[in-house]
Design a protein around this motif. Structure first.
Motif, PDB file in Angstrom:
ATOM      1  N   THR A 177       6.930  43.264 -27.527  1.00  0.00           N
ATOM      2  CA  THR A 177       6.178  43.913 -26.456  1.00  0.00           C
ATOM      3  C   THR A 177       5.614  45.226 -26.978  1.00  0.00           C
ATOM      4  OG1 THR A 177       7.464  42.935 -24.644  1.00  0.00           O
ATOM      5  CG2 THR A 177       6.323  44.986 -24.184  1.00  0.00           C
ATOM      6  N   GLU A 213      -4.473  39.547 -17.928  1.00  0.00           N
ATOM      7  CA  GLU A 213      -3.869  38.965 -16.728  1.00  0.00           C
ATOM      8  C   GLU A 213      -4.902  38.208 -15.912  1.00  0.00           C
ATOM      9  OE1 GLU A 213      -0.054  41.696 -15.346  1.00  0.00           O
ATOM     10  OE2 GLU A 213      -1.965  41.902 -14.311  1.00  0.00           O
ATOM     11  N   HIS A 238      -0.744  41.799 -20.718  1.00  0.00           N
ATOM     12  CA  HIS A 238      -1.666  40.844 -21.320  1.00  0.00           C
ATOM     13  C   HIS A 238      -0.999  40.149 -22.514  1.00  0.00           C
ATOM     14  CE1 HIS A 238      -4.322  43.166 -18.813  1.00  0.00           C
ATOM     15  NE2 HIS A 238      -4.230  44.243 -19.576  1.00  0.00           N
ATOM     16  N   ARG A 239      -1.560  39.019 -22.913  1.00  0.00           N
ATOM     17  CA  ARG A 239      -1.071  38.292 -24.084  1.00  0.00           C
ATOM     18  C   ARG A 239      -1.921  38.671 -25.290  1.00  0.00           C
ATOM     19  NH1 ARG A 239       3.479  36.851 -24.998  1.00  0.00           N
ATOM     20  NH2 ARG A 239       2.772  35.205 -26.407  1.00  0.00           N
ATOM     21  N   THR A 280      -2.504  38.261 -29.564  1.00  0.00           N
ATOM     22  CA  THR A 280      -2.248  37.591 -30.840  1.00  0.00           C
ATOM     23  C   THR A 280      -2.927  38.393 -31.936  1.00  0.00           C
ATOM     24  OG1 THR A 280      -2.155  35.405 -29.806  1.00  0.00           O
ATOM     25  CG2 THR A 280      -2.506  35.476 -32.191  1.00  0.00           C
ATOM     26  N   ASP A 300       2.470  36.853 -32.067  1.00  0.00           N
ATOM     27  CA  ASP A 300       2.165  36.935 -30.637  1.00  0.00           C
ATOM     28  C   ASP A 300       3.001  38.047 -30.012  1.00  0.00           C
ATOM     29  OD1 ASP A 300       0.367  34.769 -30.604  1.00  0.00           O
ATOM     30  OD2 ASP A 300       2.034  33.348 -30.506  1.00  0.00           O
ATOM     31  N   HIS A 316       3.367  40.685 -26.138  1.00  0.00           N
ATOM     32  CA  HIS A 316       2.915  41.100 -24.818  1.00  0.00           C
ATOM     33  C   HIS A 316       2.370  42.518 -24.945  1.00  0.00           C
ATOM     34  CE1 HIS A 316       5.187  37.765 -22.905  1.00  0.00           C
ATOM     35  NE2 HIS A 316       6.059  38.008 -23.866  1.00  0.00           N
ATOM     36  N   SER A 335      10.340  38.556 -23.412  1.00  0.00           N
ATOM     37  CA  SER A 335       9.703  38.012 -22.203  1.00  0.00           C
ATOM     38  C   SER A 335       8.613  38.919 -21.654  1.00  0.00           C
ATOM     39  CB  SER A 335      10.760  37.805 -21.118  1.00  0.00           C
ATOM     40  OG  SER A 335      11.227  39.052 -20.620  1.00  0.00           O
ATOM     41  N   GLY A 336       8.319  40.032 -22.344  1.00  0.00           N
ATOM     42  CA  GLY A 336       7.374  40.986 -21.783  1.00  0.00           C
ATOM     43  C   GLY A 336       7.947  41.680 -20.559  1.00  0.00           C
TER      44      GLY A 336
END
Length: 701
Positions: free
Chosen positions: A79, A105, A121-122, A124, A134, A136, A429-430
């Motif tokens: 994260t 989001e 947000h995700r 990469t 990857d 968060h 898990s963010g």
């Protein structure tokens, strides 16, 4: 476990390095001039709770190599935090030429982290050498907004405030009534209540609101049954009348016969009433609203309701359930949920009804002119037997309990019996469980008080079966925890108050203030600890805080002024020194404060004349003093308005004292209803002080 009197073996160099890479402290400082090493056994067991085998030198070496290799190869931590408008050290440190792909989001795809909206947000990242990671990405406002002006408000344990309509304990109808009255008639800006989280059912139920089954969902015991729309259409009116008669007797036993608040008896009646209410079909609009609620709450609500349904069949300790049911994702649990769908729906419905009344209470507060409204309380953890511990097993550290290390006030340390969240799983898990928890509470809160806010930075983990002295601190990513907190509070337009009393790690208060989180200042603790130790003058108090005379864990102001809190502890065998010494120390402490109040000219009666002889005048002086401080929020403990002597909770006791079961009472210990409270001359005189009218409306004490 270290034997009493035996020095614990400190961690070796490799074990110390491994612990540090997982945020596990190898030592702690109970005071600036003293450092205490954590034992190798404690560090090893905490690592094991994080899934790291450090039980042998070979295991330590292998785990250390694996951890260091993972940190080298990962481009980013799981994260990443970016405060809006500011830099992001993790992104800035990426190798030149690294490509970013960000899915917001809102579902948009970006190639840069610039100008991203607030949210989680995700991300990469792909480096030129082919490494891909990857993560968060939390984007949060830099700080929370300041409170809308200065205001005062009431602090109350909701269960303790009964009205003539309560079923044996205060409820959400009483809360709505209290906020409407306090806002309109008293000019109050907020009402702060105890945690209203769902409790673990039992016989008896643990009365403490700080050991809940779930922090995500509220407890339906707080429902005002008559305010549920379907209640008016229950067909069996004879049973309804019988329930009302029984609830009336329960209420009278508390108000007129000296009985303690019996949460279990209240719930027995309300559950029977709610079973009747559920038989009434929902109208189309209500049905649509309920379906929306189910969709919004999703898996979390289904898990909570499933645990409630299974607890009815197998008891409230899920660790004693049939093996297959201990896993919330097992085929056995899915089958049991399907077979108990009627009960699962019942508990979903209760959560919906309770949240609706919580929302109504906040709406009543705002409509009454309160700039803040209801301040809800977030407990520091959950009961190990309960719904959250069952549903979120992958996020909790098995075999660990949260507590506090030995200090000047408690040489044995403390074990609170609450399982801690694993910082590694939160990051992976963010911070999803924390985000979902905050989002749920902010649905109906004008502000959130966070119990033991230092837990956002570190928590003392105690291996189960060991003494609290055998624990160690585990650090959390405070920046990420704060970013989630600021993000969700900002979205809700809510304030955040941190309970930062006691031993606080250096830099914590400064960091919280930087992000707009208010602190908590209690009069009796505000002394010049870096100087002569005397009471801190009002102009030296911090502004970014909620200032109060007392809390639910401390003696009411009347008891402290009269010294009755010492006599109470003596009668229960809680004193560690001779009674005369305790009396003398308490008297000296109170005397120093009264001396300061007199020197500032604050000891005066309601007529304005100097009056240092009455306890009521002294309580008024204490609150005049709070007004002299720059505190943005000033809290009035509701029992103080009546001269109630009894604490709601006496730490260090269990059966010896009726913690969490006392109704608000007057100076003689006679319970006082909400209706009587509204007409109390003593209350109105104290409120006039807080509103500034005693001193000519100047707003200064």
């Amino acid at each position: 476990m270290t034997a009493p009197g035996q020095q614990p073996e400190p961690p070796g160099e490799d074990l110390s390095r491994l612990a540090g890479l997982y945020g596990i402290a190898n030592a702690y400082s109970p005071s600036p001039d003293r450092t205490v090493a954590a034992s190798a056994g404690a560090v090893t067991r905490v690592l094991a709770a994080m899934g790291v085998d450090a039980g042998s030198p070979e295991g330590v070496r292998a785990a250390l190599d694996a951890r260091e290799r993972d940190l080298r190869e990962r481009l980013l931590p799981p994260t990443v935090v970016r405060w809006s408008g500011g830099p992001c050290a993790a992104l800035d440190a990426l190798p030149a030429g690294t490509r970013l792909r960000i899915v917001t989001e809102q579902g948009e795809t970006r190639a840069t982290a610039d100008q991203l909206p607030p949210g989680v947000h995700r991300l990469t990242a792909t480096a030129p050498d082919g490494r891909t990671t990857d993560a968060h990405l939390i984007v949060a406002p830099p700080r929370l907004p300041a409170p809308p002006g200065r205001s005062y408000g009431l602090l109350v344990q909701l269960y303790s405030l009964l009205s003539h309509r309560s079923w044996g304990m205060g409820d959400l109808g009483d809360l709505a009534e209290l906020t409407a009255w306090a806002g309109r008639a008293l000019g109050a800006g907020f009402v702060q209540v105890n945690p209203l989280h769902a409790a673990v059912p039992g016989a008896p139920t643990d009365p403490s609101p700080y050991r809940p089954s779930s922090r995500r969902f509220p407890d339906p015991v707080h429902l005002r049954i008559e305010d549920i729309p379907e209640y008016a259409h229950v067909g069996d009116r004879e049973r309804v009348r019988a329930l009302l008669e029984r609830s009336g007797r329960l209420r009278e036993s508390v108000l007129d016969k000296g009985a303690l608040i019996d949460r279990d008896a209240v719930w027995e009646l309300k559950r029977e009433a709610l079973e009747l209410v559920r038989e009434v079909p929902l109208g189309p609009g209500r049905r649509a609203a309920y379906v929306d609620y189910l969709a919004e709450q999703g898996q979390a609500l289904e898990d909570h309701a499933t645990w409630c349904a299974l607890a009815e069949l197998h008891g409230s300790d899920w660790r004693r359930w049939p093996a297959g049911l201990r896993d919330p994702r097992s085929p056995e649990t899915a089958r049991a949920r399907s077979e108990s769908m009627d009960r699962v729906d019942f508990h979903c419905r209760l959560a919906w009804l309770t949240e609706a009344q919580l929302t109504a209470a906040q709406r009543a507060a705002r409509e009454a002119g309160m700039p803040v409204g209801v301040i809800h309380d977030l407990a520091v953890g959950v009961h190990p037997d309960g719904a959250d511990a069952w549903a979120q097993q992958d996020h909790f550290a098995a075999g660990m309990s949260v507590g506090a290390p030995p200090d000047a006030f408690n040489a044995r340390g403390q074990d609170w019996g609450l399982p801690p969240w694993r910082p590694d799983r939160l990051a992976e898990s963010g911070y999803a469980p924390f985000r979902q928890l905050l989002r749920a509470l902010f649905r109906y809160a004008g502000a959130l008080r966070i119990d033991h806010v230092m837990g956002l930075f570190r928590l003392w983990w105690v291996p189960q079966g060991d003494l609290p002295t055998e624990g160690t601190y585990v650090h959390y990513d405070a920046e990420a925890m704060l970013a989630v907190l600021v993000l969700e509070a900002s979205r809700a337009g809510a304030l955040v108050i941190g309970e930062d009393l006691g031993t606080v790690e250096p830099g914590v208060r400064e960091t919280l203030r930087e992000r707009g989180v208010l602190g908590t200042s209690v009069l009796w603790f505000e002394r010049d600890w870096d100087g002569d130790g005397r009471p801190l003058p009002p102009d030296r108090w911090r502004a970014d805080c909620l200032a109060t005379a007392t809390t639910h864990d401390l003696p009411p102001t009347a008891a402290r002024l009269t010294g009755e809190h010492v006599e109470l502890r003596d009668s229960l065998g809680l004193l560690t020194r001779p009674l005369d010494e305790e009396r003398a120390e308490a008297s000296a402490d109170t005397g120093e404060w009264l001396e300061l109040l007199a020197r500032l000219g604050l000891l005066r009666g309601t007529s304005g004349a100097i009056d240092s002889s009455s306890e009521e005048a002294e309580i008024q002086a204490v609150h005049r003093f709070l007004l002299r401080t720059p505190a943005r929020l000033v809290g009035l403990w509701l029992p103080d308005t009546l001269g109630d002597r009894r604490p709601q909770n006496l730490p260090g006791t269990w059966d010896q004292y009726p913690n969490w079961r006392l109704p608000i009472a007057d100076t003689e210990g006679r319970p006082v209803t909400l209706e009587e409270l509204a007409g109390s001359a003593r209350l109105h005189a104290l409120v006039e002080v807080l509103r500034g009218r005693v001193d000519g409306g100047s707003g200064r004490g």
